[in-house]
Design an enzyme around this catalytic site. Structure first.
Site, PDB file in Angstrom:
ATOM      1  N   GLU A  58     112.128  65.773 -50.796  1.00  0.00           N
ATOM      2  CA  GLU A  58     112.523  66.192 -49.442  1.00  0.00           C
ATOM      3  C   GLU A  58     113.117  67.595 -49.420  1.00  0.00           C
ATOM      4  O   GLU A  58     112.806  68.397 -48.537  1.00  0.00           O
ATOM      5  CB  GLU A  58     113.520  65.192 -48.841  1.00  0.00           C
ATOM      6  CG  GLU A  58     112.931  63.827 -48.519  1.00  0.00           C
ATOM      7  CD  GLU A  58     112.734  62.944 -49.742  1.00  0.00           C
ATOM      8  OE1 GLU A  58     113.247  63.289 -50.832  1.00  0.00           O
ATOM      9  OE2 GLU A  58     112.065  61.897 -49.609  1.00  0.00           O
ATOM     10  N   HIS A 127     118.830  52.608 -45.184  1.00  0.00           N
ATOM     11  CA  HIS A 127     117.637  52.838 -44.367  1.00  0.00           C
ATOM     12  C   HIS A 127     117.899  52.631 -42.881  1.00  0.00           C
ATOM     13  O   HIS A 127     116.970  52.384 -42.120  1.00  0.00           O
ATOM     14  CB  HIS A 127     116.496  51.917 -44.802  1.00  0.00           C
ATOM     15  CG  HIS A 127     115.792  52.382 -46.031  1.00  0.00           C
ATOM     16  ND1 HIS A 127     116.385  52.367 -47.272  1.00  0.00           N
ATOM     17  CD2 HIS A 127     114.547  52.888 -46.224  1.00  0.00           C
ATOM     18  CE1 HIS A 127     115.525  52.826 -48.165  1.00  0.00           C
ATOM     19  NE2 HIS A 127     114.410  53.158 -47.557  1.00  0.00           N
TER      20      HIS A 127
END
Ligand SMILES: Cc1ncc(C[n+]2csc(CCOP(=O)(O)OP(=O)(O)O)c2C)c(N)n1
Lengths: 330, 338
Positions: A58, A127
């Site tokens: 990322e 998450h």
């Protein structure tokens, strides 16, 4: 006009902008296989050069979007889930947010970082984040967090056309919601303009992202009790449409901020502070925040669901605010 | 691009190295006198690394640098006035007084930032190389970083991305033997940073960072490879920084061993001067270059001193493309202070 889902709106916005401007391209993990359905058929249509699967990296590919933008491209980064923005904090905060400023305006970073807030479905703390308030605290990043398909499409198109970096937070609880969405390829929703989702006279509810739909349900219920609720959706968190919010609060005299993010330093906190600072004279009751408490999100649905803003919590707060006024005036 | 003949090119390398050294010597003096705010990280001892690398680039190639940012723009061909003005925090500075000593970045010379978050330039360079590739341009992007930075994930993510996508990028690790106070040997596993290239399936090259010609040759090979679509190269320049991490701190951070004198004895500018003289360049010509640069530096300093500071409103410029609204209470007090 066609009735489409929030996800379909994302797909259309990207497809139309990829079509319109050859400088637009997409990067992300596993976007060719199209995990969420927002890039269906893109590789076939736009080619592998413009639709790029990235390494799981990322910080690398979000930073690379910054570099590509600096040399004249207009990347759309699909960072999948908002929780995956944390490994890229370095590039988002140190490079993307600051390069224009620190180099005295020499750099331009027209890029979009998309990510979904995938909460409320038992995915546990790593998450289930709604991290937009952290980025609101970092100058240099525009932030959109739409709640319906039309705004999603229009704002994402505006974001892709914008010359500044824009973070796009897509609320997973809105994914399947449908709305009438213009098919005009030049339909855009201006960044920085909020929207009145429902008119009312007694209380202003300012709600963020998926919170808007909860607030609209609460407003409907409160209508039955004779309490008229105005629901404001800022749509863009940076820059925030303060005028629209203040105007409504000056009319109703009461405000509730509904925000799925954690409470401390939330968008709701910023909005509440703004109202108290700028419209204190118009207030007939305290400003209330309905947020997620400052805890992580548990896996067990039994204890996860009650943490988020709910219709019940909003209705309770509204009754309290109106009751408080009646008590004072009695 | 300016055409430089073979002989001129060699003088140009000498000129740029001298320019960096003299610019910084002056900067260090006025920093000690309090004229430059903030920290000053000097590049002295490393001039051959930056100049050799940049001389292998075209004017329209990209470059990303580091907090040790004085050498890179000068090596790439920037003029001194806006750089000196930036050190003094003036509106005429290359970053309009927003960047200062750690961020002397001249976009007109292909710079895409001299970033002071260690290692953070890696992904930017990969992205610029990707941009060039997507635009069908044969530009390359070169990323300078230090031996300390070589342990940051961002550098590795940038290299991996450039390697899998065969991007026209060149990663130049300027190994000056220390990161702040920590010797490279105790922070970098393995004998050489360049060895890490094998992990990415790209060439890893070690070059004498005190030899400007050798650096230029190594980088040129990497540039040719990058332009030919063969992907990135990792180059490690073995060099040395003379000064402490930052100068005028009032305290020595970097422990120096007996090798210090040895490195100073291999000063890149002195070495190159001797080579030019032995190749037949007249001492008088070199002295003329040195004097001309002394004038350039003096001129840059007068320019910087005479320049105005940015107006307070400019603090709100360049956050976004449009200037931010200025809060009334802040503005009122700023004006009182002005
Ligand atoms: C991410 C980050 N961590 C720590 C620092 C503090 N810091 C500034 S320079 C430096 C040493 C860097 O060493 P190296 O990359 O070898 O460059 P050098 O200063 O030796 O040229 C450190 C630790 C920083 N600026 N950024």
């Amino acid at each position: 006009m066609a009735r489409i889902t929030f996800l379909e709106a994302i797909y259309q916005a990207q497809a139309e902008e990829l079509e319109r401007d050859p400088a637009v391209f997409m990067m992300g993990e596993d976007i060719r296989c199209n995990v969420f359905g927002t890039t269906t058929g893109f590789v076939e249509r736009f080619g592998e050069e413009r639709i790029r699967d990235t390494p799981i990296s990322e910080n690398g590919f979000i930073g690379a979007a910054g570099g590509a933008a600096m040399v004249g491209m207009r990347p759309i980064v699909d960072a999948t889930l908002s929780s995956f923005l944390y490994p890229a904090m370095d590039q988002i905060c140190s490079i993307i947010a600051k390069s224009r400023y620190i180099y005295g305006g020499q750099a331009r970073l027209p890029l979009v970082i998309r990510s979904c807030m995938f909460y409320g479905n038992s995915n546990a703390a790593q998450h289930s984040d709604r991290p937009y308030p952290m980025f609101m605290n970092m100058p240099g990043l525009k932030i959109i967090a739409p709640s319906d398909a039309a705004d999603m499409k229009g704002l994402l198109k505006a974001a892709i056309r914008d010359d500044d970096p824009v973070m796009c937070f897509e609320d997973g609880t809105c994914w399947m919601n449908k709305a009438e969405v213009p098919d005009d390829p030049d339909f855009v929703v201006p960044i920085g303009k909020g929207d009145i989702k429902r008119e009312g006279t007694d209380i202003t509810v300012i709600a963020i992202a998926g919170g808007v739909n909860v607030a609209l349900k609460a407003a409907k219920q409160l209508q039955g009790e004779g309490i008229s609720v105005e629901v404001i959706d800022p749509r863009t968190l940076v820059p925030l449409d303060r005028e629209l919010i203040l105007k409504s609060v000056r009319k109703t005299g009461r405000a509730i901020c509904v925000d799925p993010a954690n409470r401390t330093c939330s968008a709701a906190s910023e909005i509440a502070a703004t109202i108290v600072e700028e419209a204190f004279d118009a207030l007939r009751s305290p400003v209330v925040r309905i947020t997620t408490p400052d805890t992580h999100l548990p896996f067990s649905p039994h204890i996860e669901k009650p943490l988020y803003p709910s219709v019940e919590r909003i209705v309770d707060a509204a009754r309290r605010l109106v009751g408080a006024v009646q008590y004072q005036s009695a | 691009m300016t055409a430089i003949g073979d002989n001129d090119r060699r003088l140009e390398k000498y000129r740029r190295m001298q320019r960096i050294r003299q610019f910084e010597t002056k900067a260090e003096t006025i920093h000690a006198a309090g004229e430059i705010p903030g920290a000053l990280h000097t590049y002295a001892g490393m001039e051959a690394s930056g100049v050799g690398a940049c001389m292998a680039l075209r004017d329209d190639d990209y470059m990303v640098g580091t907090h040790r940012s004085h050498g890179h723009p000068i090596a790439k061909g920037s003029t001194l006035r806006p750089l000196m003005a930036e050190l003094l925090g003036k509106a005429t500075g290359v970053c309009k007084g927003k960047g200062g000593s750690m961020h002397l970045s001249d976009f007109s010379m292909g710079s895409l930032g001299e970033t002071s978050i260690v290692g953070s330039g890696g992904p930017v360079a990969a992205g610029a190389a990707l941009g060039a590739k997507l635009q069908g341009l044969d530009r390359v992007a070169l990323c300078f970083f230090g031996d300390g930075a070589s342990s940051e994930g961002a550098i590795h993510e940038g290299m991996n991305l450039a390697a899998v996508w065969k991007l026209p990028a060149i990663f130049v690790c300027e190994n000056n033997r220390f990161g702040m106070s920590t010797p490279t040997s105790s922070a970098v596993a393995g004998a050489n940073v360049a060895d890490r290239a094998h992990g990415y399936g790209i060439p890893g090259v070690i070059v004498d960072g005190q030899d400007v010609d050798a650096v230029e040759d190594a980088v040129r090979e990497a540039v040719d490879r990058a332009r030919a679509g063969k992907g990135p190269t990792l180059i490690e320049t073995k060099t040395y920084r003379y000064s402490d991490h930052a100068v005028n701190m009032g305290r020595d951070l970097t422990p120096r061993g007996p090798e210090h004198e040895e490195w100073v004895g291999r000063d890149p500018i002195a070495l190159y001067r001797a080579r030019l003289v032995s190749d037949g360049v007249a001492e008088a010509d070199l002295a003329a270059i040195e004097n001309a640069i002394a004038d350039e530096v003096a001129d840059a300093l007068s320019f910087a001193r005479e320049s105005a500071y940015p107006t307070f409103e400019e603090a709100f410029d360049h956050v976004f493309v449009e200037r931010l609204p200025i809060p009334a209470d802040v503005a009122a007090h700023a004006n009182l202070g002005a």
